[in-house]
Motif scaffolding. Structure first.
Motif, PDB file in Angstrom:
ATOM      1  N   LEU A  61       0.710  -1.200   0.010  1.00  0.00           N
ATOM      2  CA  LEU A  61       0.054   0.001   0.040  1.00  0.00           C
ATOM      3  C   LEU A  61       0.807   1.131   0.140  1.00  0.00           C
ATOM      4  O   LEU A  61       0.316   2.511  -0.202  1.00  0.00           O
ATOM      5  CB  LEU A  61      -0.764   0.026   1.251  1.00  0.00           C
ATOM      6  CG  LEU A  61      -2.078  -1.124   1.325  1.00  0.00           C
ATOM      7  CD1 LEU A  61      -2.827  -0.969   2.589  1.00  0.00           C
ATOM      8  CD2 LEU A  61      -3.054  -1.186   0.147  1.00  0.00           C
ATOM      9  N   CYS A 182      -1.656   6.297   1.602  1.00  0.00           N
ATOM     10  CA  CYS A 182      -1.590   5.025   0.704  1.00  0.00           C
ATOM     11  C   CYS A 182      -2.151   4.993  -0.552  1.00  0.00           C
ATOM     12  O   CYS A 182      -2.953   5.635  -0.759  1.00  0.00           O
ATOM     13  CB  CYS A 182      -2.292   3.866   1.975  1.00  0.00           C
ATOM     14  SG  CYS A 182      -3.815   3.662   1.575  1.00  0.00           S
ATOM     15  N   ALA A 184      -3.938   2.850  -1.866  1.00  0.00           N
ATOM     16  CA  ALA A 184      -5.235   2.514  -2.138  1.00  0.00           C
ATOM     17  C   ALA A 184      -6.264   3.736  -2.452  1.00  0.00           C
ATOM     18  O   ALA A 184      -7.229   3.579  -3.029  1.00  0.00           O
ATOM     19  CB  ALA A 184      -5.898   1.847  -0.963  1.00  0.00           C
ATOM     20  N   LEU A 198      -0.865  -1.906  -7.753  1.00  0.00           N
ATOM     21  CA  LEU A 198      -0.345  -0.865  -6.510  1.00  0.00           C
ATOM     22  C   LEU A 198       1.197  -0.333  -6.919  1.00  0.00           C
ATOM     23  O   LEU A 198       1.588   0.713  -6.786  1.00  0.00           O
ATOM     24  CB  LEU A 198      -0.475  -1.504  -5.342  1.00  0.00           C
ATOM     25  CG  LEU A 198      -1.742  -1.656  -4.202  1.00  0.00           C
ATOM     26  CD1 LEU A 198      -1.677  -2.359  -3.242  1.00  0.00           C
ATOM     27  CD2 LEU A 198      -2.472  -0.259  -4.243  1.00  0.00           C
TER      28      LEU A 198
END
Length: 275
Positions: A61, A182, A184, A198
């Motif tokens: 992340l 992060c 996400a 990612l």
């Protein structure tokens, strides 16, 4: 701060932070290597010496360079530093990028941190929550309060700008570095996250940043491609070919430039909260 600060209120808050930490038997600092946690780790080491430790989670992340940056920062401070693999994508709420991912992520990491602290004989775990964070929606704060994580910066009444200025006065490297939420947050809710996707976003952001941009976000919209958001849209447009090459090398089928520039919560306008 050795009398270098001409702001008595700010100095008093710094001294209060040191006092709050000295009241603890010992402490583990949740340490990302960002501005807030670096000041907290510095204070913890000054207040507690070898009774303080810094704990960093390595995760898909975050950009891979973040753990290395935290290692270097801890080394400069002198504080004991440990890096743990957090395995965040094993948590369904995170892997599915669900709306409660931040809460689930914090609960998951708190469990790991508290378990490590107990094994090592530490009585408390503290984080870098600040007064400024109260102005934002922070699901992780609810989780940390439930788990008994301490917030010394908040208790001392320190906000984001005060923390940056104290860090500057103390000569802490990276005091002016922008935050890096992060990865996400670059994806719409309910978009499945994988290490590969990612990694592609993180590498794309890093590549564009190397072109001279301070703040870069590459938002991934399934079925469309990548939306590039920076603090200098015209600068990105001027380097169009280089930016396109970076994005294509990372597998994005199409690229779009956000003409508005960087703004917190941009994904939220699309019903997919991000920062």
């Amino acid at each position: 701060m050795d009398g270098k600060d001409g702001n008595p209120e700010r100095t008093a808050k710094w001294l209060e932070l040191l006092c709050l930490l000295r009241e603890r038997e010992n402490a583990v600092v949740l340490f990302s290597g960002g501005v807030d946690s670096t000041l907290l780790a510095t204070a913890a080491f000054l207040a507690l010496g070898d009774r303080a430790a810094a704990l960093t989670f390595r995760s898909p992340l975050e950009d891979p360079s973040e753990a290395g940056r935290a290692f270097s920062a801890a080394e400069r401070i002198g504080i004991r530093h440990v890096i743990l693999e957090s395995e965040d994508l094993e948590v369904p709420e995170i892997a599915g990028n669900r709306p409660n991912r931040c809460y689930a992520c914090r609960k998951h990491r708190d469990r790991l941190a508290l378990a490590w602290a107990r094994q090592q004989g530490f009585a408390s775990v503290v984080d870098g929550l600040t007064l400024s964070d109260l102005e934002e929606d922070r699901p992780g704060r609810k989780a940390s309060d439930e788990d008994g994580i301490g917030h010394p910066l908040l208790e001392a009444g320190l906000g984001r700008e005060e923390i940056r200025e104290i860090s500057r006065l103390l000569g802490i490297d990276g005091w002016d570095r922008p935050g890096s939420p992060c990865l996400a947050t670059r994806f719409p809710f309910f978009t499945s996250l994988s290490e590969d996707t990612l990694r592609h976003v993180g590498r794309a952001e890093g590549g564009i940043a190397e072109l001279g941009f301070t703040l870069v976000r590459v938002r991934f919209l399934p079925g469309l491609g990548a939306v590039v958001e920076t603090d200098d849209p015209s600068g990105v447009a001027a380097q169009r070919e280089r930016v396109l090459r970076i994005l294509k090398d990372e597998g994005f089928p199409a690229a779009y430039l956000d003409l508005e520039g960087y703004a917190r919560g941009k994904m939220g306008r699309l019903g997919a909260t991000g920062r």
